[in-house]
Design a protein around this motif. Structure first.
Motif, PDB file in Angstrom:
ATOM      1  N   ILE A  87      47.499  42.690  48.330  1.00  0.00           N
ATOM      2  CA  ILE A  87      46.380  43.475  48.853  1.00  0.00           C
ATOM      3  C   ILE A  87      46.868  44.878  49.195  1.00  0.00           C
ATOM      4  O   ILE A  87      47.925  45.041  49.804  1.00  0.00           O
ATOM      5  N   ASP A  96      45.696  42.983  43.728  1.00  0.00           N
ATOM      6  CA  ASP A  96      44.671  41.970  43.457  1.00  0.00           C
ATOM      7  C   ASP A  96      43.361  42.299  44.167  1.00  0.00           C
ATOM      8  O   ASP A  96      42.288  41.877  43.735  1.00  0.00           O
ATOM      9  N   LEU A  97      43.454  43.074  45.252  1.00  0.00           N
ATOM     10  CA  LEU A  97      42.267  43.492  46.002  1.00  0.00           C
ATOM     11  C   LEU A  97      42.640  44.733  46.798  1.00  0.00           C
ATOM     12  O   LEU A  97      43.762  44.843  47.300  1.00  0.00           O
ATOM     13  N   ASN A 101      39.598  44.765  39.792  1.00  0.00           N
ATOM     14  CA  ASN A 101      39.713  43.806  40.887  1.00  0.00           C
ATOM     15  C   ASN A 101      38.833  44.230  42.065  1.00  0.00           C
ATOM     16  O   ASN A 101      38.356  45.358  42.109  1.00  0.00           O
ATOM     17  N   PRO A 102      38.623  43.340  43.046  1.00  0.00           N
ATOM     18  CA  PRO A 102      37.689  43.654  44.134  1.00  0.00           C
ATOM     19  C   PRO A 102      38.118  44.851  44.978  1.00  0.00           C
ATOM     20  O   PRO A 102      39.303  45.073  45.236  1.00  0.00           O
ATOM     21  N   ASP A 116      32.746  46.027  46.089  1.00  0.00           N
ATOM     22  CA  ASP A 116      32.289  44.633  46.089  1.00  0.00           C
ATOM     23  C   ASP A 116      31.781  44.189  47.450  1.00  0.00           C
ATOM     24  O   ASP A 116      31.041  43.214  47.550  1.00  0.00           O
ATOM     25  N   ILE A 174      37.574  38.499  52.157  1.00  0.00           N
ATOM     26  CA  ILE A 174      38.626  38.682  51.152  1.00  0.00           C
ATOM     27  C   ILE A 174      38.715  37.455  50.258  1.00  0.00           C
ATOM     28  O   ILE A 174      38.741  37.574  49.016  1.00  0.00           O
ATOM     29  N   ARG A 206      35.741  37.225  47.822  1.00  0.00           N
ATOM     30  CA  ARG A 206      35.815  38.180  46.704  1.00  0.00           C
ATOM     31  C   ARG A 206      36.914  37.804  45.718  1.00  0.00           C
ATOM     32  O   ARG A 206      36.756  37.973  44.503  1.00  0.00           O
ATOM     33  N   LEU A 207      38.023  37.291  46.215  1.00  0.00           N
ATOM     34  CA  LEU A 207      39.097  36.870  45.316  1.00  0.00           C
ATOM     35  C   LEU A 207      38.664  35.681  44.464  1.00  0.00           C
ATOM     36  O   LEU A 207      38.945  35.629  43.264  1.00  0.00           O
ATOM     37  N   SER A 210      36.346  36.792  41.735  1.00  0.00           N
ATOM     38  CA  SER A 210      36.963  37.612  40.696  1.00  0.00           C
ATOM     39  C   SER A 210      37.819  36.808  39.728  1.00  0.00           C
ATOM     40  O   SER A 210      38.240  37.327  38.692  1.00  0.00           O
TER      41      SER A 210
END
Length: 230
Positions: free
Chosen positions: A4, A47-48, A73-74, A96, A112, A115-116, A119
């Motif tokens: 992150i 990844d975010l 990614n988000p 997002d 979090i 959203r992960l 995705s």
């Protein structure tokens, strides 16, 4: 481990969020300026990304506009401004989610994780894992080592499966405890260590110098991918 990126110019808040997310098994990079964030996302896509809207010079909206074309990614916006206009604008330029400060840590964590999950591509569930002479069949809940069945308790099997799914990556005690026992680690419970010790013995690991289930100091336990030949 999920990476992150947190872009927040309030250093005290950034440290608090980083500490909380690390405790929940995330790798967190903190930046305090928008210029750094744009280059970082382009060169090392996380990844975010969590972007503070009210950054000096290059704000969160500008970062999102600059990277959204190639970063898929988000992106979550974090801001003290409770404005419907800003909320709509953030979503329209590619965010997002939009979170208003102050936010409860567990609410942030839930957003979090949501959203992960959204995705991630839908993949066929993993039913079995093999590393050389170690065969783990989840459907049959059977483990073979060098062609011989290893008798495991239900908890030992679940621990082995968790480590095998993440082989080569350390899993910290807090994360294992939460997944296995479904409650937060209190810093005193040694049940994870006991189960690891029993599992090592049943998998013919070296108890004094483990090489199959490795202790990575400061990070947790890791299942080796390469230590399973006869």
């Amino acid at each position: 481990m999920t990476h992150i990126l947190l872009v927040e110019d309030d250093e005290r808040l950034a440290k608090l969020i980083q500490k909380f997310l690390k405790q929940n098994n995330f790798d967190v990079t903190v930046l305090h300026s928008g210029e750094q964030a744009i280059d970082y996302i382009k060169n090392t896509p996380p990844d975010l990304a969590i972007l503070d809207v009210m950054l000096p010079k290059v704000d969160g909206f500008s970062i999102c506009r600059s990277v959204r074309q190639h970063f898929h990614n988000p992106i979550l916006f974090l801001t003290a401004k409770d404005s419907d206009f800003d909320h709509v604008l953030g979503l329209e330029i590619g965010a997002d989610d939009y979170l208003i400060k102050p936010i409860e840590p567990h609410v942030l964590l839930a957003r979090i994780n949501t959203r992960l999950r959204q995705s991630q591509p839908i993949e066929k569930p993993v039913d079995s894992i093999q590393f050389d002479e170690l065969h783990i069949n989840k459907a049959a809940r059977k483990v073979l080592l060098n062609g011989k069945e290893v008798e495991l308790t239900s908890h030992e099997f679940e621990l082995l499966w968790l480590l095998a799914l993440n082989a080569g990556e350390p899993q910290n005690r807090e994360y294992i405890h939460k997944k296995m026992i479904d409650r937060e680690y209190d810093g005193l419970d040694r049940s994870v260590d006991v189960r690891v010790s029993r599992l090592r013995k049943k998998l013919n690991d070296n108890l004094e110098n483990p090489y199959r289930i490795i202790t990575v100091w400061g990070k947790g336990y890791m299942l080796s991918k390469t230590a399973w030949t006869a």
